[in-house]
Design an enzyme around this catalytic site. Sequence first.
Site, PDB file in Angstrom:
ATOM      1  N   ILE A 134      49.190 -24.750  60.228  1.00  0.00           N
ATOM      2  CA  ILE A 134      50.047 -25.259  61.008  1.00  0.00           C
ATOM      3  C   ILE A 134      49.562 -25.558  62.518  1.00  0.00           C
ATOM      4  O   ILE A 134      48.509 -25.203  62.813  1.00  0.00           O
ATOM      5  CB  ILE A 134      51.236 -24.405  61.566  1.00  0.00           C
ATOM      6  CG1 ILE A 134      50.758 -23.052  61.993  1.00  0.00           C
ATOM      7  CG2 ILE A 134      52.043 -23.977  60.217  1.00  0.00           C
ATOM      8  CD1 ILE A 134      51.764 -21.920  62.514  1.00  0.00           C
ATOM      9  N   CYS A 135      49.865 -26.741  63.025  1.00  0.00           N
ATOM     10  CA  CYS A 135      49.415 -27.294  64.377  1.00  0.00           C
ATOM     11  C   CYS A 135      49.987 -26.604  65.564  1.00  0.00           C
ATOM     12  O   CYS A 135      51.130 -26.526  65.608  1.00  0.00           O
ATOM     13  CB  CYS A 135      49.842 -28.794  64.440  1.00  0.00           C
ATOM     14  SG  CYS A 135      49.413 -29.698  65.814  1.00  0.00           S
TER      15      CYS A 135
END
Lengths: 163, 410
Positions: free
Chosen positions: A114-115
């Site tokens: 995930i960013c």
Amino acid sequence: MDEGTKSTVSKLPLLTVRASPRDKEAWTARLKEELTALIQYVKLNKEQDKDWFHVECNKTGTRWNGKCWYYYEQIRYEFDLEFEIPVTYPTSAPELKLPQLEGLTSKMYRGGKICQTIHFQPLWAKNVPRFGIAHSLALSLGPWLAAEIPDLVGRGVIDSFKK
Amino acid sequence: MDSFLADADALLTKASLSPDQKIRIRHALHNLPVPTPAPIPTARNGPAAPAMSSEVVSDNPYSRLMALKRMGIVSNYERIRSLTVAVVGVGGVGSVAAEMLTRCGIGKLILFDYDKVELANMNRLFFRPEQSGLSKVSAATQTLRNINPDVVFDAHNYDITSLDNFDHFLNLLSTGGLADSPVDLVLSCVDNFAARNTINAACNELSQTWIESGVSEDAVSGHIQLIVPGRLACFSCAPPLVVASDIDEKTLKREGVCAASLPTTMGIVAGMLIQATLKRLLGFGHVSDYLGYSAMKDFFPTMTLKPNPACDDSWCVKRQAEERERMAKEEARRKLHKEEEMHPDNEWGISVVDDAAGDPPVAAKSKQAAVAKGLEYAYEERTVEEADEDERVKDTGADLEDLMSQLKGL
């Protein structure tokens, strides 16, 4: 950071041992702290009827996997969650992965990592070694799901994850 | 039609076909001529490559490089054939850096990356659409070997931040050189904090010089930073030093994207990185300890960062102690030498004094205001205060297995 996240994080216990899995004995001490903090976090969630993830680890505490879920418009969406403890932990935070969502959102790096928001890294760095896995879930995965799930639902790409 | 092609590409990326099959299908899809596989010269083992010729003829790939010698820029260019460089991260910066070193005739390149080539990489240099689906290191090795078969390539398709790979990574840095020696330089061309931390930890432990490089997520600035363990600030000595963006974070729109990138900024940073590499390895010119690039202002700030005596990395602190010892010995030797050399009838006591070049060095973390104009720390200094007793995790007396099964059973 939203108020909910802030108040959750303030209730999580802080860790004291600075150790990575390369530091044999110190790592055992750190791992005990990690597990204790996670148990406390999950209990807290259950008490508040806000349970949203389940994780467990391998024998050495280096690989973790489980599930996380998010309710949107009364529907539960559930995903596999996995991560590894990096060599330079806790200086580097674990990179949380939702492999099933790879390719479905641009807020993600390869492998389904995930960013994180730009606020996460500075906050984590300021809190080494006090933050652990529980904090990283609360501060990065929680807000990520809250921001991305409505968008993913809106685009109709996660229907198969309805529970 | 475009979305059909995109869907087909996505399917193909996931399909369990060999890279070669994927390339052929992809070519058919995009109406590209199907490539005839170029003959790939076999890698040489050890430095058996022919000596560099300085003859100026059209079929000598090294004639323009050897001209650097004739012009008096580099005293011994051939030395590059004996050198090994490790490039960690073969993306927008690393692949271009590796190509530059390959064309310069480097002795050996060790490449690390765990990622695959994707069509989303095509806004950057080096990789080609027909390589999508291949691992970045194997695609890079293929191309680079064709460009210069004299170079020895060693490619590793794994994540260095993973515990399983770290010992292998350490071992390669310390023995991967052409004569089973340590590598001559490590170049960090990675795009995340954990990987930089890993390279930093490895290089502090091995006392290995490295150069860190980075491009900002908004694609309009970048930097390179020379790190000599004990002598210059390491990556853990202070928060990362970056070029001041002057862009209000509130006006920067981040919805729906992780990072932007430009072939220009990446190419410029790769050029800065390899220029510094050549200068350091071949001993010409001055290598800045930190060199930034602001695309918005066409500005290249430089500075020197001294190590932080209270660095979190214990190996960095050890290297600093060694450096102080080395400096003290050097100073003693120079004093002795000076006394001997001093001309006996130098009645005015005239001696040559070192002329310190460049800006005065700044101790990392001394004061945030002290960084050079145009630079800033990526975030404010951390406070390493201990948690209050009542905020800490309480030891419940349960052992590890108990805790594991407790968590599992919740």
